[in-house]
Design an enzyme around this catalytic site. Sequence first.
Site, short mmCIF file in Angstrom:
data_model
loop_
_atom_site.label_atom_id
_atom_site.label_comp_id
_atom_site.label_asym_id
_atom_site.label_seq_id
_atom_site.Cartn_x
_atom_site.Cartn_y
_atom_site.Cartn_z
N ASP A 41 -24.95 -40.57 -0.79
CA ASP A 41 -25.09 -42.03 -0.73
C ASP A 41 -24.08 -42.75 -1.62
OD1 ASP A 41 -27.40 -41.53 0.85
OD2 ASP A 41 -28.51 -41.19 -0.99
N LYS B 116 -19.51 -43.33 1.12
CA LYS B 116 -18.34 -42.66 1.70
C LYS B 116 -17.96 -43.25 3.04
CE LYS B 116 -20.53 -38.72 1.47
NZ LYS B 116 -21.69 -39.08 0.67
N GLY C 87 -26.49 -40.35 6.23
CA GLY C 87 -26.57 -41.72 6.71
C GLY C 87 -25.38 -42.48 6.17
N HIS C 88 -24.39 -42.76 7.01
CA HIS C 88 -23.20 -43.45 6.55
C HIS C 88 -23.22 -44.89 7.04
CE1 HIS C 88 -20.93 -39.39 5.99
NE2 HIS C 88 -21.91 -39.57 5.14
N GLN D 19 -23.35 -36.03 2.36
CA GLN D 19 -24.10 -35.77 1.11
C GLN D 19 -23.12 -35.78 -0.07
OE1 GLN D 19 -24.94 -33.22 3.78
NE2 GLN D 19 -26.33 -34.80 4.47
P1 IMP Z 1 -32.13 -31.80 3.64
O1 IMP Z 1 -30.65 -31.93 3.66
O2 IMP Z 1 -32.81 -32.70 4.64
O3 IMP Z 1 -32.58 -30.39 3.74
O4 IMP Z 1 -32.64 -32.33 2.20
C1 IMP Z 1 -32.35 -31.61 1.01
C2 IMP Z 1 -32.12 -32.57 -0.15
O5 IMP Z 1 -30.90 -33.27 0.06
C3 IMP Z 1 -33.18 -33.66 -0.31
O6 IMP Z 1 -33.34 -33.94 -1.68
C4 IMP Z 1 -32.57 -34.86 0.40
O7 IMP Z 1 -33.09 -36.06 -0.09
C5 IMP Z 1 -31.12 -34.67 0.04
N1 IMP Z 1 -30.21 -35.26 1.03
C6 IMP Z 1 -29.89 -34.78 2.25
N2 IMP Z 1 -29.03 -35.57 2.88
C7 IMP Z 1 -28.77 -36.59 2.04
C8 IMP Z 1 -27.92 -37.73 2.11
O8 IMP Z 1 -27.19 -37.96 3.08
N3 IMP Z 1 -27.94 -38.55 1.02
C9 IMP Z 1 -28.69 -38.30 -0.09
N4 IMP Z 1 -29.50 -37.24 -0.20
C10 IMP Z 1 -29.53 -36.39 0.86
#
Ligand code: IMP
Length: 442
Positions: free
Chosen positions: A13, A16, A40-41, A238
């Site tokens: 977040d 990017k 989520g971009h 991420q």
């Molecule tokens: P997963 O990627 O859904 O398996 O989540 C694993 C961890 O990564 C969790 O703490 C999510 O909140 C975090 N996470 C996954 N994608 C994002 C992102 O795009 N932004 C921020 N945190 C993320």
Amino acid sequence: MPGTCVIGLQWGDEAKGKLVDLLTADYKIVVRYQGGANAGHTVVGGGQTYKLHLIPSGILNPGVTNVVGPGVVLHPPKLLEEVAGLRQRGVEVGGNLLLSDRSHLVFPWHVLEDRLWNDQPIGGEMLGTTLRGIGPCYRDKVGRTYAIRLGDLYHDSCRERIERIVEFKTRLFAAAGSRTGSQGGTETEGSEFQLDAARIHEEFQGYAEQLRPFVADTTNFLLDAVESGQPILLEGAQGALLDIDHGTFPFVTSSNSSGVGVSAGSGIPPKWIRKVIGVAKAYSTRVGGGPFPTEQDNEVGQRIRELGREYGTTTGRPRRCGWFDAVAVRYTARLSGVDGLALMMMDVLSQLPEVKVCVAYELRGQRIDRFPGHVDDLRQVRPVYETFPGWQQDVSGLRRLEQFPSGARRYLDRVSELVGCPIEIVSVGPDREQTIFARRDP
Ligand code: IMP
């Protein structure tokens, strides 16, 4: 300059999407190479806000080819929803989108597994996934036996493979005593969850037909592009602290979200990656569980959340907020080979009476300046802060660094010094225009 990549240096977040959209003018190819619909971009342009999850942020720029590489896990209905949403708003999506035939697919059982098993507490704390089936899909990819890639949908063997996987997963769910239903399965009250292979096959054959125009051998497409010297922009999802190997394991995502993942996920050899831009917020945020040394679980954090509108793009969850952690960002900048920093959301800090930066940690009475590799140590560290008086001047309308209040400039200089990278870009708001290219300043 064949390959430039944009890497988040915190826990995701970092805005990017805005940066990729801005830089795209200099590139004809933009690549997403890891993660999935967990990302989520947000991109703001022409007074409109676009939220992208799977499609690269270059899609909003005409003339750009957008590639989803083999390292991404694709959820077909989410992707098609995104395509439809963009088209509805007049954005062209056709030959400008290429999906790797090698990318792995998220199936209904992955989403269910994420709900049932991935959200168990780890050492008393929840991982808090996005529940998009990301971890289970990557698990099956690495395990191989129960994985299906996009290209498989166009082969006759697909039906038999889905049947075999459904048979296995059904036994697995039964053994675990799962009674929860989900899309692609049937659920009657009190009965066990049933995955319906025929229905899932039919559903995915429908997606296959809709996705057919986009499916490509992106590996060879990108190799041709780099060998002919075409500039390529690679968009990380991420942040590096969520990297499966180098992040705050086990509180991470399931892909290599730091700079080390660019080659593996895209298929572009490392020697073609010539520039790495590291993106960080002027403060820190984290969604989900896991250690966060500079977290401000107090009024300061609450104020940053409100000012920065820090709520998840994908899940809507309120983000945990805290001060800029130079120990963590120096680590991820080194890990990712960052050449220049983009510091985002500088406008948010402008309203605070004082601003802090974590310059070191204290661990069991000792001062350290290296990011610990074990989660239990990270839980124990105490941040050592430097405090800056707030500049309390709205910087969102400024377009040159010389116009910045001296306090804000001191903050930027110190962050750059601590991280060990020059600051190339400063963002002071969500719009494209609210961006300062520091190195281009006279
Ligand atoms: P997963 O990627 O859904 O398996 O989540 C694993 C961890 O990564 C969790 O703490 C999510 O909140 C975090 N996470 C996954 N994608 C994002 C992102 O795009 N932004 C921020 N945190 C993320």
